[in-house]
Motif scaffolding. Structure first.
Motif, PDB file in Angstrom:
ATOM      1  N   VAL A 102       0.844  -1.201   0.000  1.00 16.81           N
ATOM      2  CA  VAL A 102       0.000   0.000   0.000  1.00 16.81           C
ATOM      3  C   VAL A 102       0.878   1.249   0.000  1.00 16.81           C
ATOM      4  CG1 VAL A 102      -0.317   0.166   2.521  1.00 16.81           C
ATOM      5  CG2 VAL A 102      -2.064   1.057   0.979  1.00 16.81           C
ATOM      6  N   GLY A 103       2.088   1.153   0.540  1.00 15.08           N
ATOM      7  CA  GLY A 103       2.991   2.297   0.527  1.00 15.08           C
ATOM      8  C   GLY A 103       3.980   2.274  -0.628  1.00 15.08           C
ATOM      9  N   ARG A 104       3.823   1.318  -1.543  1.00 14.47           N
ATOM     10  CA  ARG A 104       4.821   1.148  -2.595  1.00 14.47           C
ATOM     11  C   ARG A 104       4.233   1.240  -3.991  1.00 14.47           C
ATOM     12  NH1 ARG A 104       9.297  -2.175  -0.596  1.00 14.47           N
ATOM     13  NH2 ARG A 104       9.062  -2.186   1.649  1.00 14.47           N
ATOM     14  N   GLY A 155      -8.035   7.803 -11.946  1.00 13.89           N
ATOM     15  CA  GLY A 155      -7.032   8.785 -11.516  1.00 13.89           C
ATOM     16  C   GLY A 155      -6.084   8.206 -10.496  1.00 13.89           C
ATOM     17  N   THR A 156      -5.821   8.996  -9.475  1.00  9.26           N
ATOM     18  CA  THR A 156      -4.860   8.591  -8.449  1.00  9.26           C
ATOM     19  C   THR A 156      -5.372   8.998  -7.063  1.00  9.26           C
ATOM     20  OG1 THR A 156      -3.683  10.686  -8.614  1.00  9.26           O
ATOM     21  CG2 THR A 156      -2.856   8.891  -9.980  1.00  9.26           C
ATOM     22  N   ALA A 157      -4.718   8.501  -6.031  1.00  7.61           N
ATOM     23  CA  ALA A 157      -4.986   8.941  -4.654  1.00  7.61           C
ATOM     24  C   ALA A 157      -3.679   8.835  -3.887  1.00  7.61           C
ATOM     25  CB  ALA A 157      -6.050   8.070  -3.993  1.00  7.61           C
ATOM     26  N   ARG A 158      -3.671   9.416  -2.709  1.00  8.78           N
ATOM     27  CA  ARG A 158      -2.454   9.413  -1.890  1.00  8.78           C
ATOM     28  C   ARG A 158      -2.420   8.119  -1.075  1.00  8.78           C
ATOM     29  NH1 ARG A 158       2.138  10.044   0.101  1.00  8.78           N
ATOM     30  NH2 ARG A 158       2.522  11.143   2.022  1.00  8.78           N
ATOM     31  N   HIS A 159      -1.466   7.223  -1.441  1.00 12.73           N
ATOM     32  CA  HIS A 159      -1.496   5.887  -0.844  1.00 12.73           C
ATOM     33  C   HIS A 159      -1.376   5.876   0.681  1.00 12.73           C
ATOM     34  CE1 HIS A 159       2.496   7.073  -1.364  1.00 12.73           C
ATOM     35  NE2 HIS A 159       2.995   6.126  -2.120  1.00 12.73           N
ATOM     36  N   ASP A 160      -0.404   6.617   1.223  1.00 16.72           N
ATOM     37  CA  ASP A 160      -0.227   6.597   2.681  1.00 16.72           C
ATOM     38  C   ASP A 160      -1.482   7.085   3.398  1.00 16.72           C
ATOM     39  OD1 ASP A 160       2.414   5.774   2.396  1.00 16.72           O
ATOM     40  OD2 ASP A 160       3.126   7.842   2.239  1.00 16.72           O
ATOM     41  N   ALA A 161      -2.091   8.117   2.824  1.00 16.83           N
ATOM     42  CA  ALA A 161      -3.279   8.692   3.471  1.00 16.83           C
ATOM     43  C   ALA A 161      -4.406   7.668   3.535  1.00 16.83           C
ATOM     44  CB  ALA A 161      -3.744   9.932   2.712  1.00 16.83           C
ATOM     45  N   VAL A 162      -4.465   6.788   2.548  1.00 13.21           N
ATOM     46  CA  VAL A 162      -5.507   5.762   2.541  1.00 13.21           C
ATOM     47  C   VAL A 162      -5.301   4.818   3.727  1.00 13.21           C
ATOM     48  CG1 VAL A 162      -6.482   3.837   1.243  1.00 13.21           C
ATOM     49  CG2 VAL A 162      -5.814   5.943   0.059  1.00 13.21           C
ATOM     50  N   ALA A 163      -4.052   4.385   3.899  1.00 13.83           N
ATOM     51  CA  ALA A 163      -3.749   3.498   5.033  1.00 13.83           C
ATOM     52  C   ALA A 163      -4.006   4.223   6.357  1.00 13.83           C
ATOM     53  CB  ALA A 163      -2.298   3.024   4.954  1.00 13.83           C
ATOM     54  N   TRP A 164      -3.494   5.423   6.473  1.00 16.96           N
ATOM     55  CA  TRP A 164      -3.619   6.144   7.749  1.00 16.96           C
ATOM     56  C   TRP A 164      -5.065   6.538   8.040  1.00 16.96           C
ATOM     57  CZ3 TRP A 164       0.976   9.757   6.077  1.00 16.96           C
ATOM     58  CH2 TRP A 164       2.164   9.014   6.116  1.00 16.96           C
ATOM     59  N   GLY A 165      -5.792   6.925   7.014  1.00 12.67           N
ATOM     60  CA  GLY A 165      -7.193   7.317   7.198  1.00 12.67           C
ATOM     61  C   GLY A 165      -8.029   6.150   7.696  1.00 12.67           C
TER      62      GLY A 165
END
Ligand SMILES: Cc1cc2nc3c(=O)[nH]c(=O)nc-3n(C[C@H](O)[C@H](O)[C@H](O)COP(=O)(O)OP(=O)(O)OC[C@H]3O[C@@H](n4cnc5c(N)ncnc54)[C@H](O)[C@@H]3O)c2cc1C
Ligand SMILES: [Zn+2]
Lengths: 88, 418
Positions: free
Chosen positions: B73-75, B180-190
């Protein structure tokens, strides 16, 4: 970059080879009734270990021979290569 | 839980941002849980969140051997889309797109969902034909799809190679505007922050090493921090799935492979969309920081190494340069790899198993990031109700032996192509 020792040509760069996967897979005997389970095993199930893996490689941009490789899937270290008719 | 808003931002500014609540706690593992989720990647965190939110099951632990968000998820290269032809995939991922559209509000966390459009380039008439077939299938399933001609594309991606000497001339393309895209880290942290606030225990540095099974029923898991009793366990461990399945004496139609990605030095905005090359396997987008984010093929041999080799990067980037010649002028900042759970038909598995209480979520191949919300949503349903939801009813484990493959691209692990 992997360096793979083709048993026929010697050490060459990874660029010359293609991968053939789990070398333990055996096709069910010809002319014999094959159950769905056996067929499933043969077509879809592969060993997927972390560590030593016996696998096929193809010297596709070289002598075009298939051969076997013993490689560590967690470090990519290659310990041994052998012809198909040799023990690995 | 403290809500994030403009007001909380201002309030905390007065104390120099020193008094923010922690986003999630660091509890000791309890002796017993109703559900244990293994793996604190996107899918595990989302599953725990939907278990608590949709099914009111809150006595849940996420056991993560490293730290949450440290795996795939972070890669990943963060591409979101539902541009699939087969119903099983199209309807599943489209439900996911609807979750993405509202995710920042739902999680009170900015996941930076950016519907900038994903464009698949076509380099022949035949390819354009197959794209219009796929586009039509998408529209029949209520998914947005538009065909683009060469002239439109020239305006949208002027830096692509439209010259007459191009080896792979651009004939047109298929676009999904909401992709499109999204911010991967934010998905995990959210997901982590909300799951925690609903009572889920997020336990990091806790590796699952084995399972307790009695009479075909799960009774607990063994971990590096002691044994835990539970009647239900969900595996969300991506590339490590086969290793845990082996402890349950299960052999899965999965191979673990390394996939690399890379980013260039940052440059001024020049690419507004996600673009994929149609004559090979290369995709790129530009991050908010200006870096070109690029990826392509697997290295192509079984691997658990989380790092790949240069030949694949060279191969992938030569495709990139064929598509956008000016990429050749950029310096590369970083390359990295992640371990993909490649299924034999290229589609995921979200299912129960023959062991009561053991649930499986794997086979995400190149594309599991976009599935994070819908994977968590359907997996939570499958675990809570002990049956698959209609959306994941085709992603069964037995489809390989029954012949009901979902061979969207006919690639699988690609083992036999070379
Ligand atoms: C380079 C790259 C590019 C990608 N690009 C895209 C893309 O553009 N779009 C897209 O949709 N997808 C993409 N993907 C795929 C996507 O990242 C994955 O499919 C998805 O992240 C997998 O689910 P996850 O987030 O739950 O996995 P992970 O984040 O890998 O989570 C699994 C977790 O399980 C933990 N774990 C493993 N074993 C154990 C154990 N025994 N006990 C406890 N914990 C354990 C691991 O430490 C890990 O944190 C890409 C992947 C890579 C590597
Ligand atoms: Zn040779």
């Amino acid at each position: 970059m992997l360096e793979i020792k083709c048993p026929y040509c010697g050490k060459r760069s990874q660029n010359e080879f293609s991968y053939g996967g789990d070398a333990a897979v055996k096709r069910p005997e010809l002319g014999k009734e094959v159950s769905d389970k056996e067929w499933d095993n043969f077509v879809y199930l592969r060993k997927n270990p972390r560590g030593n893996h016996r696998e096929f490689w193809h010297h596709v941009a070289g002598c075009r021979q298939w051969f076997k490789v013993l490689r560590d899937t967690s470090t990519h270290e290659i310990f041994k290569t052998a012809r198909l008719d040799e023990e690995l | 839980m403290q809500k994030y808003s403009i007001f909380s931002l201002i309030k905390n500014a007065f104390s120099n941002h020193k008094n923010w609540e922690v986003a999630w706690k660091d509890p000791e593992p309890k002796k017993q849980y109703d559900v244990v989720i293994i793996g604190g990647g996107g899918h595990g965190l989302a599953t725990a969140y939907y278990l608590a939110k949709e099914h009111k099951i809150t006595n849940v632990a996420i056991l993560e051997k490293g730290w949450i968000g440290g795996g795939n998820v972070g890669r990943n290269t963060t591409i979101l889309r539902s541009n699939y032809m087969w119903d099983a995939n199209g309807l599943f991922y489209e439900y996911g797109m609807k979750l993405w559209e509202n995710l920042s509000q739902e999680l009170n966390y900015n996941v930076m969902y950016s519907p900038r459009g994903i464009i698949n380039l076509a380099h022949s008439d035949a390819q354009l034909n197959t794209y219009s077939r796929r586009g039509n299938s998408m529209r029949l399933n209520g998914i947005d799809a538009v065909m683009l001609g060469r002239d439109e594309l020239k305006k949208m991606i002027p830096f692509a190679d439209f010259s007459s000497s191009s080896r792979f001339p651009i004939f047109g393309g298929l676009m999904q505007p909401r992709g499109g895209t999204a911010r991967h880290d934010a998905v995990a942290w959210g997901y982590a922050r909300q799951a925690d606030s609903l009572g889920v225990d997020i336990i990091q540095h806790c590796e699952v090493t084995g399972f307790e099974v009695q009479n075909g029923k799960l009774t607990g898991v063994q971990t590096s921090r002691g044994d835990i009793k539970t009647k239900k366990v969900g595996l969300c461990v991506a590339g490590s799935t086969s290793l845990l399945a082996e402890k349950l004496n299960m052999n899965l139609p999965i191979e673990s492979h390394v996939l690399q990605a890379c980013v260039s030095e940052p440059v001024k905005p020049f690419l507004d969309h996600v673009v994929t090359f149609g004559a090979g396997h290369f995709y790129c987008s530009q991050s908010d920081k200006g870096e070109m984010v690029m990826g392509g093929d697997l290295d192509g041999y079984n691997s658990y190494a989380q790092r790949g080799n240069l030949p694949t990067i060279q191969h992938v980037l030569s495709e990139g340069v064929a598509m956008f010649p000016n990429l050749s002028r950029l310096k590369m900042l970083r390359t990295w790899g992640g371990i993909m759970d490649m299924s034999m038909d290229g589609s995921p598995i979200i299912d129960k198993t023959h062991i009561e209480g053991v649930y499986l979520n794997c086979g995400w191949c190149y594309g599991g990031f976009k599935a994070t919300p819908v994977s968590g949503w359907t997996f939570a349903h499958t675990i809570a109700q002990d049956r698959v939801h209609e959306l994941n009813s085709k992603f069964r484990l037995n489809r390989f032996s029954t012949g009901h493959l979902i061979d969207e691209k006919g690639v699988g692990t690609k083992t036999w192509i070379g």
